[in-house]
Scaffold this motif. Structure first.
Motif, PDB file in Angstrom:
ATOM      1  N   ALA A  66       0.805  -1.259   0.034  1.00  0.00           N
ATOM      2  CA  ALA A  66      -0.104   0.007   0.185  1.00  0.00           C
ATOM      3  C   ALA A  66       0.728   1.218   0.085  1.00  0.00           C
ATOM      4  O   ALA A  66       0.578   1.962  -0.697  1.00  0.00           O
ATOM      5  N   SER A  67       1.748   1.176   0.800  1.00  0.00           N
ATOM      6  CA  SER A  67       2.744   2.472   0.646  1.00  0.00           C
ATOM      7  C   SER A  67       3.340   2.664  -0.423  1.00  0.00           C
ATOM      8  O   SER A  67       3.636   3.884  -0.828  1.00  0.00           O
ATOM      9  N   ILE A  68       3.960   1.652  -1.270  1.00  0.00           N
ATOM     10  CA  ILE A  68       4.653   1.752  -2.443  1.00  0.00           C
ATOM     11  C   ILE A  68       3.520   2.172  -3.564  1.00  0.00           C
ATOM     12  O   ILE A  68       3.962   3.103  -4.337  1.00  0.00           O
ATOM     13  N   VAL A  69       2.505   1.700  -3.560  1.00  0.00           N
ATOM     14  CA  VAL A  69       1.341   1.868  -4.438  1.00  0.00           C
ATOM     15  C   VAL A  69       0.975   3.460  -4.272  1.00  0.00           C
ATOM     16  O   VAL A  69       0.630   4.549  -5.178  1.00  0.00           O
ATOM     17  N   LYS A  87      -6.692   0.551  -7.894  1.00  0.00           N
ATOM     18  CA  LYS A  87      -7.144  -0.531  -7.928  1.00  0.00           C
ATOM     19  C   LYS A  87      -5.964  -1.596  -6.959  1.00  0.00           C
ATOM     20  O   LYS A  87      -6.828  -2.279  -6.098  1.00  0.00           O
ATOM     21  N   ARG A  88      -4.813  -1.255  -7.153  1.00  0.00           N
ATOM     22  CA  ARG A  88      -3.828  -2.323  -6.268  1.00  0.00           C
ATOM     23  C   ARG A  88      -3.961  -1.823  -4.911  1.00  0.00           C
ATOM     24  O   ARG A  88      -3.895  -2.869  -3.935  1.00  0.00           O
ATOM     25  N   TYR A  89      -4.133  -0.573  -4.817  1.00  0.00           N
ATOM     26  CA  TYR A  89      -4.127  -0.147  -3.261  1.00  0.00           C
ATOM     27  C   TYR A  89      -5.324  -0.516  -2.538  1.00  0.00           C
ATOM     28  O   TYR A  89      -5.236  -1.190  -1.454  1.00  0.00           O
ATOM     29  N   ASP A  90      -6.595  -0.593  -3.221  1.00  0.00           N
ATOM     30  CA  ASP A  90      -7.865  -1.112  -2.588  1.00  0.00           C
ATOM     31  C   ASP A  90      -7.578  -2.453  -2.223  1.00  0.00           C
ATOM     32  O   ASP A  90      -8.264  -3.121  -1.170  1.00  0.00           O
ATOM     33  N   ALA A  91      -7.046  -3.248  -3.127  1.00  0.00           N
ATOM     34  CA  ALA A  91      -6.851  -4.699  -2.981  1.00  0.00           C
ATOM     35  C   ALA A  91      -5.755  -4.796  -1.681  1.00  0.00           C
ATOM     36  O   ALA A  91      -6.018  -5.729  -0.947  1.00  0.00           O
ATOM     37  N   VAL A  93      -5.466  -2.851   0.896  1.00  0.00           N
ATOM     38  CA  VAL A  93      -6.301  -2.623   2.074  1.00  0.00           C
ATOM     39  C   VAL A  93      -7.015  -3.595   2.574  1.00  0.00           C
ATOM     40  O   VAL A  93      -7.375  -3.752   3.652  1.00  0.00           O
ATOM     41  N   GLU A  94      -7.910  -3.989   1.406  1.00  0.00           N
ATOM     42  CA  GLU A  94      -8.686  -5.107   1.651  1.00  0.00           C
ATOM     43  C   GLU A  94      -8.314  -6.493   2.365  1.00  0.00           C
ATOM     44  O   GLU A  94      -8.532  -6.979   3.226  1.00  0.00           O
ATOM     45  N   ALA A  95      -7.324  -6.848   1.997  1.00  0.00           N
ATOM     46  CA  ALA A  95      -6.264  -7.946   2.424  1.00  0.00           C
ATOM     47  C   ALA A  95      -5.993  -7.670   3.548  1.00  0.00           C
ATOM     48  O   ALA A  95      -5.800  -8.505   4.463  1.00  0.00           O
ATOM     49  N   GLN A  96      -5.425  -6.678   4.035  1.00  0.00           N
ATOM     50  CA  GLN A  96      -4.925  -6.183   5.427  1.00  0.00           C
ATOM     51  C   GLN A  96      -6.142  -6.337   6.350  1.00  0.00           C
ATOM     52  O   GLN A  96      -5.948  -6.746   7.356  1.00  0.00           O
ATOM     53  N   SER A  97      -7.428  -5.866   5.880  1.00  0.00           N
ATOM     54  CA  SER A  97      -8.751  -6.055   6.758  1.00  0.00           C
ATOM     55  C   SER A  97      -8.891  -7.416   7.123  1.00  0.00           C
ATOM     56  O   SER A  97      -9.067  -7.731   8.382  1.00  0.00           O
TER      57      SER A  97
END
Length: 170
Positions: A66-69, A87-91, A93-97
């Motif tokens: 997420a930081s790199i994106v 989209k990569r950031y949202d994925a 963040v969802e995986a983190q959750s």
């Protein structure tokens, strides 16, 4: 002891051997049941620890992703690439959750539960800060795009280089 006097020699020799074999069989059975119980407990502990450590490492990977994106979103100027990064950031963040939820489910003690809830709060704080950065970059880019489309800012204005007229329009 008169019974042993009348017994045959084979019985006298076999009795201690039979007694030693039966004690050995009992010890083997006791060791097997004890070790199999410990094996089940150890397997369960290792499986839970592996899931917990895997979750923590995955959480770190997705936080780095997420930081790199986010960095790429800040640096990127083309909208198509920015949408792909979003989209990569949202994925990520969802995986983190999901991982934080799994870690909360694996909490075995109140202390570990509190630590995982703190981890959830930290993750949500990081996500909200990252979302503010993305929104700020999006607003700044939108203003810049509107400004760059105006006729006043389309072409650079030539400036004079002579010392007496420095900075004025030629």
């Amino acid at each position: 002891m008169r019974i042993l006097d009348n017994a045959r020699l084979i019985f006298k020799a076999a009795a201690p051997i039979i007694l030693a074999i039966s004690v050995s069989i009992g010890l083997i059975f006791y060791a097997y049941t004890t070790i199999s119980g410990l094996s089940v407990q150890t397997k369960q502990i290792v499986d839970v620890q592996v899931k917990r450590l895997e979750g923590i490492l995955s959480l770190r990977v997705y936080a780095n992703e997420a930081s790199i994106v986010i960095r790429n979103i800040i640096l990127e100027t083309r909208q198509a690439e920015m949408d792909g990064y979003k989209k990569r950031y949202d994925a990520a963040v969802e995986a983190q959750s999901k991982i934080v939820d799994q870690l909360l489910a694996l909490s075995g003690s109140p202390e570990r539960r509190r630590a995982n809830e703190d981890l959830r709060r930290i993750s949500e704080t990081l996500r909200s800060a990252n979302d503010r950065v993305i929104n700020s970059v999006s607003r700044t880019r939108t203003k810049r795009q509107r400004r760059s489309c105006s006729p006043m800012h389309r072409w650079p204005v030539p400036r004079c280089a002579t010392p007496s007229h420095r900075g004025s329009i030629c």
